[in-house]
Each structure stands twice: as structure tokens, then as C-alpha cells.
Design a protein around this motif. Structure first.
Motif, PDB file in Angstrom:
ATOM      1  N   ASN A 130       0.832  -1.214   0.000  1.00  0.00           N
ATOM      2  CA  ASN A 130       0.000   0.000   0.000  1.00  0.00           C
ATOM      3  C   ASN A 130       0.862   1.257   0.000  1.00  0.00           C
ATOM      4  O   ASN A 130       0.575   2.219  -0.704  1.00  0.00           O
ATOM      5  N   LYS A 153     -14.003   2.613   0.836  1.00  0.00           N
ATOM      6  CA  LYS A 153     -14.350   1.461  -0.006  1.00  0.00           C
ATOM      7  C   LYS A 153     -13.345   0.340   0.196  1.00  0.00           C
ATOM      8  O   LYS A 153     -13.684  -0.828   0.253  1.00  0.00           O
ATOM      9  N   GLU A 154     -12.084   0.769   0.263  1.00  0.00           N
ATOM     10  CA  GLU A 154     -11.011  -0.207   0.438  1.00  0.00           C
ATOM     11  C   GLU A 154     -11.170  -0.928   1.779  1.00  0.00           C
ATOM     12  O   GLU A 154     -10.999  -2.151   1.855  1.00  0.00           O
ATOM     13  N   THR A 199     -13.846  -3.340   1.480  1.00  0.00           N
ATOM     14  CA  THR A 199     -13.407  -4.488   0.670  1.00  0.00           C
ATOM     15  C   THR A 199     -12.571  -5.450   1.509  1.00  0.00           C
ATOM     16  O   THR A 199     -12.738  -6.667   1.416  1.00  0.00           O
ATOM     17  N   TYR A 200     -11.674  -4.892   2.319  1.00  0.00           N
ATOM     18  CA  TYR A 200     -10.865  -5.762   3.195  1.00  0.00           C
ATOM     19  C   TYR A 200     -11.775  -6.624   4.067  1.00  0.00           C
ATOM     20  O   TYR A 200     -11.549  -7.816   4.238  1.00  0.00           O
ATOM     21  N   ILE A 201     -12.816  -5.981   4.594  1.00  0.00           N
ATOM     22  CA  ILE A 201     -13.725  -6.715   5.493  1.00  0.00           C
ATOM     23  C   ILE A 201     -14.496  -7.777   4.696  1.00  0.00           C
ATOM     24  O   ILE A 201     -14.625  -8.918   5.128  1.00  0.00           O
ATOM     25  N   ALA A 202     -14.961  -7.387   3.500  1.00  0.00           N
ATOM     26  CA  ALA A 202     -15.707  -8.345   2.680  1.00  0.00           C
ATOM     27  C   ALA A 202     -14.843  -9.544   2.295  1.00  0.00           C
ATOM     28  O   ALA A 202     -15.327 -10.666   2.185  1.00  0.00           O
ATOM     29  N   LEU A 203     -13.560  -9.281   2.098  1.00  0.00           N
ATOM     30  CA  LEU A 203     -12.692 -10.376   1.665  1.00  0.00           C
ATOM     31  C   LEU A 203     -12.219 -11.254   2.822  1.00  0.00           C
ATOM     32  O   LEU A 203     -11.540 -12.247   2.609  1.00  0.00           O
ATOM     33  N   PRO A 223     -19.480  -2.037   7.711  1.00  0.00           N
ATOM     34  CA  PRO A 223     -18.822  -2.480   6.471  1.00  0.00           C
ATOM     35  C   PRO A 223     -19.665  -2.287   5.213  1.00  0.00           C
ATOM     36  O   PRO A 223     -19.127  -2.029   4.136  1.00  0.00           O
ATOM     37  N   LEU A 246     -18.323  -0.200   2.119  1.00  0.00           N
ATOM     38  CA  LEU A 246     -18.218  -0.774   0.765  1.00  0.00           C
ATOM     39  C   LEU A 246     -18.740   0.176  -0.304  1.00  0.00           C
ATOM     40  O   LEU A 246     -18.260   0.189  -1.432  1.00  0.00           O
ATOM     41  N   ARG A 247     -19.735   0.946   0.072  1.00  0.00           N
ATOM     42  CA  ARG A 247     -20.290   1.908  -0.892  1.00  0.00           C
ATOM     43  C   ARG A 247     -19.502   3.214  -0.898  1.00  0.00           C
ATOM     44  O   ARG A 247     -19.827   4.126  -1.653  1.00  0.00           O
ATOM     45  N   LEU A 295     -22.021  -9.568   6.203  1.00  0.00           N
ATOM     46  CA  LEU A 295     -21.553  -8.191   6.395  1.00  0.00           C
ATOM     47  C   LEU A 295     -22.559  -7.417   7.244  1.00  0.00           C
ATOM     48  O   LEU A 295     -22.290  -6.318   7.695  1.00  0.00           O
ATOM     49  N   ARG A 342     -16.448 -15.498   5.425  1.00  0.00           N
ATOM     50  CA  ARG A 342     -16.231 -14.730   4.172  1.00  0.00           C
ATOM     51  C   ARG A 342     -14.909 -15.126   3.525  1.00  0.00           C
ATOM     52  O   ARG A 342     -14.833 -15.310   2.319  1.00  0.00           O
ATOM     53  N   PHE A 361     -17.040 -12.093  -3.354  1.00  0.00           N
ATOM     54  CA  PHE A 361     -17.888 -10.906  -3.565  1.00  0.00           C
ATOM     55  C   PHE A 361     -17.523 -10.220  -4.884  1.00  0.00           C
ATOM     56  O   PHE A 361     -16.340 -10.083  -5.207  1.00  0.00           O
ATOM     57  N   ASN A 418     -14.521  -2.374  -6.641  1.00  0.00           N
ATOM     58  CA  ASN A 418     -13.814  -2.349  -5.345  1.00  0.00           C
ATOM     59  C   ASN A 418     -12.454  -3.044  -5.409  1.00  0.00           C
ATOM     60  O   ASN A 418     -12.110  -3.830  -4.526  1.00  0.00           O
ATOM     61  N   LEU A 474      -8.305  -2.922  -5.267  1.00  0.00           N
ATOM     62  CA  LEU A 474      -7.328  -2.130  -4.506  1.00  0.00           C
ATOM     63  C   LEU A 474      -6.470  -1.373  -5.528  1.00  0.00           C
ATOM     64  O   LEU A 474      -5.689  -1.976  -6.271  1.00  0.00           O
ATOM     65  N   VAL A 490      -3.930   0.619  -5.635  1.00  0.00           N
ATOM     66  CA  VAL A 490      -2.467   0.706  -5.702  1.00  0.00           C
ATOM     67  C   VAL A 490      -1.830  -0.667  -5.932  1.00  0.00           C
ATOM     68  O   VAL A 490      -0.617  -0.776  -6.063  1.00  0.00           O
ATOM     69  N   HIS A 491      -2.679  -1.718  -5.969  1.00  0.00           N
ATOM     70  CA  HIS A 491      -2.144  -3.058  -6.204  1.00  0.00           C
ATOM     71  C   HIS A 491      -2.292  -3.417  -7.678  1.00  0.00           C
ATOM     72  O   HIS A 491      -3.195  -2.937  -8.352  1.00  0.00           O
ATOM     73  N   LEU A 494      -4.886 -14.031   2.499  1.00  0.00           N
ATOM     74  CA  LEU A 494      -5.654 -14.137   3.745  1.00  0.00           C
ATOM     75  C   LEU A 494      -5.788 -15.594   4.177  1.00  0.00           C
ATOM     76  O   LEU A 494      -5.869 -15.894   5.365  1.00  0.00           O
TER      77      LEU A 494
END
Lengths: 392, 232
Positions: free
Chosen positions: A11, A280-281, A284-288, A383, A387-388, B59, B86, B92, B98, B100, B102-103, B115
């Protein structure tokens, strides 16, 4: 943790200029703090070495009545060298110093001075006492410091009237001839001090074989007071330098705090902006599969990693700079001889592993706290809103 | 899981606080989804599609009722357990991708595998497989801002599919795409559903998506209005 470090690294690298601006500001703090602390440590070293070489040796015996802050005690601050210490004087590992008050009249002006009788053959002080080992038919040979010479506008071979009072209270006068002018960083050795041959002063004062201070250069741990004489260890004699350094350190700590504060402000701003802009990021981390606490951890590691990058950047340009400074020193832009303290014109910074490790540790810890502080907000985020990209 | 049902919902109610009162987003929802279904929640804006998808995706939590995903009751999961659900079993896909930013594409797709703590070798193989499914092996070093909308959504599909999850939840996946890109994406997802037996649940009101669905669950004002299976 390993994953957080990996992601934080990606990051930060990905964030580009924003990261590097913070890292550069923080790296300045690293280098400046280490350099300034190094200068103060170097000053401490230099002051103690100069005092050892020019004023106190490895320790002293003071006549019991001697008080350097009360010139009126000088009349009674002398006694014959004690029998127990005579062998050391004979072996040149101890040298006597006789001190008296006097007055000189350079260009007709009156100037109070300390007359110090110094053995011309002594090997303990760096004073050019051998320049006193000369015979001048109608004057007393004397050496003075460059600061004193400058103030009194005296040069080598100049003559000046000197007046003193012997033990009977009788005023007497003669002429001194400056045989040498030495340069020294210890004001107590320079300002208001005139050095003449010890035997000359003894005879002027009718104090044969007597002294006010006995300075030794051999380190022994079994030294203690001798009847009529008080033993002063080197630590005691340099305690004033320690006090001065303590005061200076406290003063410069304010500057360190300002430097760290500026860097931390940049990190804090970045963190707050990140949390604001990267909703949003975060979602997304939480969703993933991250928990909110893990995201807080990720952002904290990300903020703290600024300090890691800064330490590396500091090493890249700081090590050459600090090494160069340690070698060549920092020459102060103004004349230090009138500072009234033992300070050289050029200070050589001294860096210890403790200084570097301590500075790095403090900055890392403060950065981690400053990074964590705004990141805690993430723990309370919804979350689905994140996300939105909705600001929470 | 009884009768290979992977999602079981009974009498689900979801209310949100609104001013001094409450707004009921979902009311009396009952639904069962089996392994390998290609289904969609269809309805206009405000019908509760996304809310239902979020609850299934752990979520969000129901106000009352039962929601079981892969045998686990969403209401009873703590933060760690729902994150694990999840991480291990759900994929999702979002309307606005959504990704990232910068990746790189590779790193985005690799993220779910990181993960899961897979080795670098395993990750590489799985990421390359996923990118091959969506036809993006030539873009692994690109970053999302360098990609078109269609490419971004394909990356999102690859990211959702890379760990071969049991269920993929896709919220308006084609809303930002043109017709051609939408069809490409949907075809890809249909193929993956067929080949990997991954269940897909969409939330959509896009006709293009609706045409691909094998089961259409119509939502209206927070209730299931109609639930029909389309024969292939």
C-alpha cells in the motif's frame, strides 16, 4: 502480522509521492535529532577532555580554605605540600599550583586578575609552562590565554605592570613580560588568569614550598582527604559540565519534540485522510475476510512503516553525513571564547549505539501511537456503508 | 447442510433506524439456495436486494429470523467467525469493482489467497488459473486505473473466484458495463458456475443479467414477490 506488513508495504509503495513526502519529513527528524544529540554528547566529551588536559588533570587536592567562588579566601588558602603527597610531586605525577589575587595595568587600565604560580617543568597540564623557564632581568615571565590577550590587547613580549599583596598585607609591584599566549577552550584557564613561575610567586608572597591546589594525573581509587587538604575527584570537578549538559539537553529536547511533532502531524494527517478516502477499500478488506480489528492493525502497521522507511532513508544519507560531521566537526559561526563555558570552536559529534537505537525506538513508538489513534475509527465502521464509500 | 442447501433463510426481518422510527428493509423472507445454483435477486431500487445479499455475506445481521449460510447461523457468528466464513467460503463482486487501486491485477487477485495463508507457489498457480478464466493473463502487472471497466470487473470476478468459494455474491455486477462487456462477464460467470459448481447469487435489476439467471427471485418492498426456476 506478517500479512499486515506485506500489505502495508504494498500500500505504501503504491501510494507513491504521499508516502515519500512523509518519509522524507520523518527522516529529517531522525538525522537532526541524532546529529544534535551527537553534538551535545561530543561537547560533553570535549569539555571534559579539555578540562582534564588544561585545568583539573585526573583530580585535585584543594587547600581546605580554598573556594573558587570567593576570592577573599585566597589569602588563607595555602599551605606547604603535605608530606604524604611530596613523593608524587617529585615524580612529576602531581603538580602544585599557588594562587593569589592581583591587579595589572594594561594601557593604564586597572584589571583584577588571578596570579597562578605554575611549575615550568610540569607535565600534567597542556599549558606551555616551559615558556616560563626563562630569565628576564627586569620582569617576571608570564603566559596568558588568547582570550585574555585579546581583551587586554596584549601580545608576546609585551610588558605590563602587576601589583599584588604578600602575606603580610604589603602591596608590591613589578613588571611581567608575556612569553607566550596559548589557545584554550576552558574559560577558567584563560579569562583573568596569568601564569608565572611557581617559585617566583612563592617568593613574591613569602610562601616558600606552599600551594593552593595540587593536581595529579595518575588515576588511583584509594585517594581521600589529607589533613588540611580536600580531595576532589574528576567526577566532582566536572559535575558543572554535567549540569550544563543536562540544562542544554533539556533545552534541545524542546526542539526534538517540535521536530517529532511536525513529522507526526504529517503521519496523523495521512492516516486521517486515508481513513476518509479509503472507505471502499476498508469495506473491501472486510468483505474479503478481514475483521475490523485486523483492518485497524493493517492501517496502524501502514502508518508505523513510514518510520521504518524513514529509518532506512535516514541511514542512506544520514550515515555519510553523520560520519562526515564526526570526522570534520561542526564549526560554530560565532566566536565561542566569550561563551563563558568550556566549548570548542569546532564541536565533533559523538554518536553511541544507544543514542541511535533510542532515537529510532522513540520515533517508531510515537509513530505507532499516532498511526493507531485515527485508525481506531475503523473499528466502529459499518462495512456495508464502507463498501459503498459512504463517509462515516 | 441438509439436501445440499447452502443458504437457508426463514422469516428474515431487517429493520434500520430512521429518524425516531424504523425502516423495514426486509420482511418475512424465506428462501433456500442449493449448491451450484445461478440465481438472482431481482427488484427495483429499495426492494431490499443488497440488504439481503449483505446479510447472506455476513456483512450485516438480521433483526430477526434465521439466516444459515453453509450451516452457520449469521446471527450467532462473532466478528472472527463471520470473517472466517467470508474468507474461506464467500466471494464478492461489487458494482464498482472495489479493486485495490495501488495493487496490480496479480496482487488484487492474490489478496484472498494471502488471507488464507497459502504458499507463494500455490498462490501463483491459483492466481494464474483465475486470470486465465477471465482472459487477463496479459495484464498481471497493470493497476486498476490502467484498465477499462470491463477489465476491472473481470479482475473482480477472478478475485472472487480464485479461492473457488462455495458461493459468489454479486451486487449489480454489470451496472457500470456496456452490453458487450456485460455479456462477456456473465458468460464467464456462467461457465465457472458450470465447471466449478460454484453457486452464484446476484442482486440486479439489469435485463442483461436477468436473461442469464437460472432462478429468478423477485423482491418487492422487502418481500419475495415471486421465485421462479428457468428451465435450461
Amino acid at each position: 502480522m506478517k500479512l499486515a506488513i506485506k500489505l502495508a508495504f504494498r500500500n505504501l509503495i503504491g501510494a507513491g509521492l504521499r508516502t515519500w513526502l512523509n518519509v522524507i519529513v520523518l527522516s529529517f527528524s531522525f538525522v537532526i535529532i541524532i546529529w544534535m544529540k551527537g553534538v551535545i554528547t561530543g561537547w560533553d566529551h570535549q569539555a571534559k577532555i579539555d578540562m582534564t588536559n588544561w585545568q583539573i588533570g585526573e583530580g585535585q587536592y584543594w587547600h581546605e580554605n580554598y573556594d573558587p567562588y570567593d576570592p577573599f579566601t585566597l589569602n588563607d588558602s595555602h599551605a606547604p605540600v603535605p608530606e604524604i603527597l611530596r613523593e608524587e610531586v617529585r615524580q612529576d605525577s602531581m603538580t602544585p599550583l599557588l594562587i593569589s589575587q592581583g591587579t595589572i595595568y594594561p594601557q593604564g587600565r586597572l584589571q583584577s586578575i588571578m596570579i597562578k604560580g605554575l611549575d615550568p617543568h610540569q607535565k600534567i597540564f597542556h599549558l606551555p609552562s616551559h615558556k616560563l623557564d626563562t630569565t628576564i632581568s627586569d620582569a617576571i615571565p608570564a603566559i596568558i590565554g588568547s582570550g585574555m590577550a585579546k581583551n587586554l590587547q596584549l601580545g608576546i613580549s609585551d610588558r605590563v605592570m602587576i601589583q599584588w599583596r604578600d602575606t603580610e598585607g604589603t602591596f608590591d609591584a613589578s613588571e611581567i613580560c608575556i612569553t607566550d599566549i596559548f589557545s584554550v577552550n576552558v574559560p577558567a584557564v584563560d579569562q583573568g588568569q596569568i601564569y608565572i613561575p611557581l617559585n617566583e610567586l612563592r617568593s613574591m608572597l613569602n610562601l616558600e614550598d606552599e600551594a593552593t591546589i595540587l593536581t595529579y594525573n595518575n588515576v588511583r581509587t584509594d585517594r581521600s582527604d589529607v589533613t588540611g587538604w580536600i580531595h576532589k575527584s574528576k567526577e566532582e570537578l566536572t559535575s558543572s559540565v554535567d549540569e550544563l549538559i543536562k540544562v542544554k539537553t533539556a533545552g534541545t529536547s524542546v526542539l526534538y519534540a517540535v521536530l517529532i511533532l511536525l513529522a507526526m502531524l504529517a503521519i496523523f494527517d495521512t492516516q486521517v485522510l486515508s481513513i476518509f478516502k479509503r472507505q471502499k477499500e476498508i469495506g473491501t478488506y472486510i468483505a474479503l475476510g478481514y475483521t475490523r480489528r485486523e483492518v485497524v492493525g493493517l492501517f496502524t502497521v501502514e502508518g508505523t512503516m513510514h518510520a521504518v522507511f524513514a529509518a532506512l532513508l535516514s541511514a542512506a544519507y544520514g550515515i555519510p553525513f553523520l560520519t562526515w560531521q564526526a570526522k570534520n566537526g561542526w564549526t560554530m559561526p560565532m566566536d565561542t571564547s566569550e561563551f563563558g563555558m568550556a566549548i570548542a570552536q569546532t564541536l565533533y559529534p559523538v554518536y553511541s549505539a544507544g543514542l541511535v537505537a533510542g532515537t529510532v525506538l522513540i520515533i517508531m513508538t510515537v509513530t505507532a501511537i499516532v498511526s493507531y489513534w485515527p485508525s481506531r475509527k475503523i473499528a466502529g465502521m459499518n462495512p456495508t456503508e464502507a463498501l459503498r464509500g459512504r463517509i462515516q | 447442510m441438509e439436501n445440499s442447501s447452502i443458504i437457508k433463510i426463514e422469516n428474515l426481518v431487517k429493520k434500520f433506524p430512521m429518524g425516531k422510527g424504523e425502516f423495514t428493509a426486509l420482511s418475512g423472507i424465506g428462501l433456500t439456495l442449493s449448491q451450484g445454483e445461478f440465481a438472482g435477486l431481482i427488484g427495483p431500487s429499495g426492494s431490499g436486494k443488497t440488504t439481503l445479499l449483505n446479510i447472506i455475506g455476513s456483512l450485516d445481521v438480521p433483526t430477526s429470523g434465521l439466516v444459515k449460510v453453509l450451516g452457520q447461523s449469521i446471527s450467532e457468528l462473532n466478528a472472527k467467525e463471520s470473517a472466517r466464513l467470508r474468507k474461506e467460503n464467500l466471494g464478492f463482486i461489487f458494482q464498482s469493482y472495489n479493486l485495490l487501486a495501488v495493487h496490480t491485477v496479480y496482487e488484487n487477485v492474490e489478496f484472498p489467497l494471502l488471507l488464507l495463508g497459502l504458499s507463494s507457489g500455490e498462490r501463483k498457480k491459483m492466481v494464474m488459473d483465475a486470470l486465465e478464466w477471465v482472459g487477463l493473463t496479459d495484464k498481471i502487472r497493470s493497476k486498476p486505473p490502467q484498465l477499462s471497466g470491463g477489465e476491472c470487473q473481470r479482475v473482480a470476478v477472478a478475485r472472487a473466484m480464485v479461492k473457488k468459494p462455495s458461493i459468489v455474491l454479486a451486487d449489480e455486477p454489470t451496472a457500470n458495463l456496456d452490453a458487450a462487456n456485460s455479456h462477456n462477464i456473465l458468460k464467464t460467470m456462467e461457465e465457472l458456475n458450470r465447471e466449478l459448481k460454484t453457486s452464484f447469487l446476484f442482486a440486479t435489476h439489469d435485463e442483461k443479467v436477468i436473461n442469464y439467471l437460472h432462478r429468478k427471485i423477485f423482491l418487492l418492498d422487502g418481500r419475495i414477490d415471486k421465485d421462479e426456476v428457468v428451465s435450461n
